[in-house]
Design a protein around this motif. Sequence first.
Motif, PDB file in Angstrom:
ATOM      1  N   TRP B  20      18.816  -2.385   9.378  1.00 49.20           N
ATOM      2  CA  TRP B  20      17.646  -1.605   9.729  1.00 49.20           C
ATOM      3  C   TRP B  20      17.808  -0.148   9.339  1.00 49.20           C
ATOM      4  N   PHE B  23      16.657   0.436   5.946  1.00 50.30           N
ATOM      5  CA  PHE B  23      15.314  -0.025   5.636  1.00 50.30           C
ATOM      6  C   PHE B  23      14.343   1.145   5.616  1.00 50.30           C
ATOM      7  N   THR B  24      13.583   1.280   4.535  1.00 55.14           N
ATOM      8  CA  THR B  24      12.561   2.330   4.493  1.00 55.14           C
ATOM      9  C   THR B  24      11.187   1.686   4.406  1.00 55.14           C
ATOM     10  N   PRO B  25      10.224   2.220   5.143  1.00 57.12           N
ATOM     11  CA  PRO B  25       8.884   1.640   5.140  1.00 57.12           C
ATOM     12  C   PRO B  25       8.281   1.703   3.745  1.00 57.12           C
ATOM     13  N   GLY B  26       7.516   0.682   3.410  1.00 62.89           N
ATOM     14  CA  GLY B  26       7.014   0.527   2.047  1.00 62.89           C
ATOM     15  C   GLY B  26       5.836   1.437   1.728  1.00 62.89           C
ATOM     16  N   GLU B  28       5.021   4.569   1.112  1.00 67.45           N
ATOM     17  CA  GLU B  28       4.551   5.857   1.593  1.00 67.45           C
ATOM     18  C   GLU B  28       5.718   6.748   2.016  1.00 67.45           C
ATOM     19  N   ASN B  30       6.883   9.321   4.613  1.00 68.68           N
ATOM     20  CA  ASN B  30       6.330   9.565   5.950  1.00 68.68           C
ATOM     21  C   ASN B  30       6.320  11.040   6.362  1.00 68.68           C
ATOM     22  N   GLU B  31       6.827  11.906   5.538  1.00 66.04           N
ATOM     23  CA  GLU B  31       6.618  13.353   5.688  1.00 66.04           C
ATOM     24  C   GLU B  31       6.871  13.872   7.101  1.00 66.04           C
ATOM     25  N   ILE B  33       6.655  12.413   9.883  1.00 66.07           N
ATOM     26  CA  ILE B  33       5.971  11.731  10.981  1.00 66.07           C
ATOM     27  C   ILE B  33       6.965  10.731  11.576  1.00 66.07           C
ATOM     28  N   PRO B  34       7.097  10.695  12.903  1.00 70.57           N
ATOM     29  CA  PRO B  34       8.142   9.850  13.485  1.00 70.57           C
ATOM     30  C   PRO B  34       7.901   8.360  13.214  1.00 70.57           C
ATOM     31  N   ASP B  35       8.971   7.602  13.180  1.00 68.06           N
ATOM     32  CA  ASP B  35       8.862   6.153  12.996  1.00 68.06           C
ATOM     33  C   ASP B  35       9.615   5.477  14.139  1.00 68.06           C
ATOM     34  N   PRO B  36       8.955   5.358  15.292  1.00 66.63           N
ATOM     35  CA  PRO B  36       9.679   4.895  16.486  1.00 66.63           C
ATOM     36  C   PRO B  36      10.260   3.494  16.338  1.00 66.63           C
ATOM     37  N   LEU B  37       9.661   2.663  15.467  1.00 71.22           N
ATOM     38  CA  LEU B  37      10.155   1.289  15.348  1.00 71.22           C
ATOM     39  C   LEU B  37      11.600   1.239  14.861  1.00 71.22           C
ATOM     40  N   ASP B  38      11.962   2.156  13.955  1.00 76.52           N
ATOM     41  CA  ASP B  38      13.321   2.164  13.422  1.00 76.52           C
ATOM     42  C   ASP B  38      14.362   2.256  14.533  1.00 76.52           C
ATOM     43  N   ASN B 112       6.664  -1.884  23.277  1.00 73.50           N
ATOM     44  CA  ASN B 112       7.518  -1.682  22.116  1.00 73.50           C
ATOM     45  C   ASN B 112       8.422  -2.884  21.860  1.00 73.50           C
TER      46      ASN B 112
END
Lengths: 337, 337
Positions: B20, B23-26, B28, B30-31, B33-38, B112
């Motif tokens: 994980w 893993f980078t989100p596809g 885009e 994200n500049e 912006i938080p990515d809480p799922l990670d 979550n």
Amino acid sequence: MEEIPSAHAGLMANEVKRRWESFTPGGENNEGIPDPLDEICSYALTAPGKLFRPVLLLLSAESVGGRVADVLPAAVGTECGHVASLIHDDIIDGDAMRRGRPAVYRRYGMDNAIVAGDALLFQIFLCLAECRAAGVPDGRIVSAMEIVARAGVDLCRGQALEAEITSRSARDVRAYLRMVRLKTAALFSGACQAGAVLGGGPPEWVQALGEYGDALGIAFQIQDDLLGYVTDAGTTGKPATSDIKNRRLTLPIILAYEAGTARDRAVLDAALLGELAIDEALDAVGGVLRSTEAIARSTAMARTYTDRAAAALALLPASRGRDHLAGFVERTVSRVR
Amino acid sequence: MEEIPSAHAGLMANEVKRRWESFTPGGENNEGIPDPLDEICSYALTAPGKLFRPVLLLLSAESVGGRVADVLPAAVGTECGHVASLIHDDIIDGDAMRRGRPAVYRRYGMDNAIVAGDALLFQIFLCLAECRAAGVPDGRIVSAMEIVARAGVDLCRGQALEAEITSRSARDVRAYLRMVRLKTAALFSGACQAGAVLGGGPPEWVQALGEYGDALGIAFQIQDDLLGYVTDAGTTGKPATSDIKNRRLTLPIILAYEAGTARDRAVLDAALLGELAIDEALDAVGGVLRSTEAIARSTAMARTYTDRAAAALALLPASRGRDHLAGFVERTVSRVR
């Protein structure tokens, strides 16, 4: 999006309905032992939905020269995935009703709803595997699997981001657009790309359809936000009571916050934090929305994305499938429910 | 199963940990912006587990002549799927702790936790797609996708069936075995079959490894039930307090019920329905277990399945991978935790 303007809708409705009913568990005769999951999944799948995502997949396949019959199982899978996300969403949002009936978790309990959603997520890929029997080459199926799985992870990222944004009441149009792109547009785009890949389209058409789905999905969600501000009689200029009560961050509110004066922001804060009576809050927010022209600016933003969707379609050759997809673009910004 | 007797375990632990994080989100940037799922998925994935299912996949690939490096991503996916089911299970069972730390839903909230579990289910298939870059032919990947998706649906069927069985306190060894086969053995069997298919094994070896996984999974679950009746000092002959409190239907209880007299059944009913004080219930159930020899008969039943697992392995050619798989058979019935 009142009606899917296509014979595909009826076809999809039948296929989705028959899906779970015809499904038999693998590798074992159950000898009269009950299988409670079947009933729950049938309940969730047989409620009539718009079937928008599976029809996008079918039309995308058609518009690159593929055959609907070959990709039908994958389209059914797309709807299974969408229904799965609705089942889990309803638990998270506490929404008691879905498609005019009690939500799955209200009818069968939260535990069963979690498990049924999981089962329908796995069904996406079981459906996809069925395209092999329909004659779709394995290479296309693997590519579609990757596209759909990535869209699924993006959807989850979007849901987690939405919770985070809501919890800190962030009013930031960039964060909003990222959330919408992940939460709504990823599945639209994934369905379009999967259809194009399974239908045998070359990479540039797959990419064009992916951009179409992405832009359409964002426009669709902005319009969804705007629906709270209109009635059958026209634009009310006021937010929906439920949006204010749920402290939902819609695009008009975010734009009003960004464009407003310090006093406007204080009014929005008070209304959204529940510090005003509901009627007072509706009036106060309505006033700020008018002075900042937030509704008109949201509508213009939706139009930017529908223009982008239309431009992406122009990269494809003319076809009946493409015409239907173009029809969705116009309907997205004119829909009233 | 104290230790996986294989160098693969260390390899798997590293791969899963990095999964994980890398893993980078596809699609885009994200500049900021938080990515809480990670964060949530990393939390769930980095707790040390037995890594039993992914190691089964690796060894199955090896035992049909495949290369570990080629199927490594699929093995990581298997662990993602297992962790996803644990995250959702903990919500359903209300278990506060997992692997020595707060369960995901206790740490990050139920909403979550539902979303993170969903994301990890999609990761199974994103991982599987990565086998393509490792050189695995597409046809094998599609077959593995179908196997894994079917195992996932079976797992959900098993969870729903367990809830149904528990709610009506059914004491029926056939229903129990079906539930165990679906809930536990399906993933074992799926991991083994997926490894064999990805490793390029012929259908008869894939089937043999599927039977091995199925039988091993059932023996594993029976042994899990029996662990409640033993301490470090040996067999106690009494059920675990938590099993009685949760009204958990374990194989010894079911066999005692089937073999017992009408009076024995009345005692078990009273104890399991919470009509006796806990100490009294433990003694009463212990007495019936002894008179019906239910522990010994459960152990014998586990042995039937380990024999079946060993017989399935005998259909494969001799190899280091097969030897390791054979080692699991013996460890399953001798494990103490």
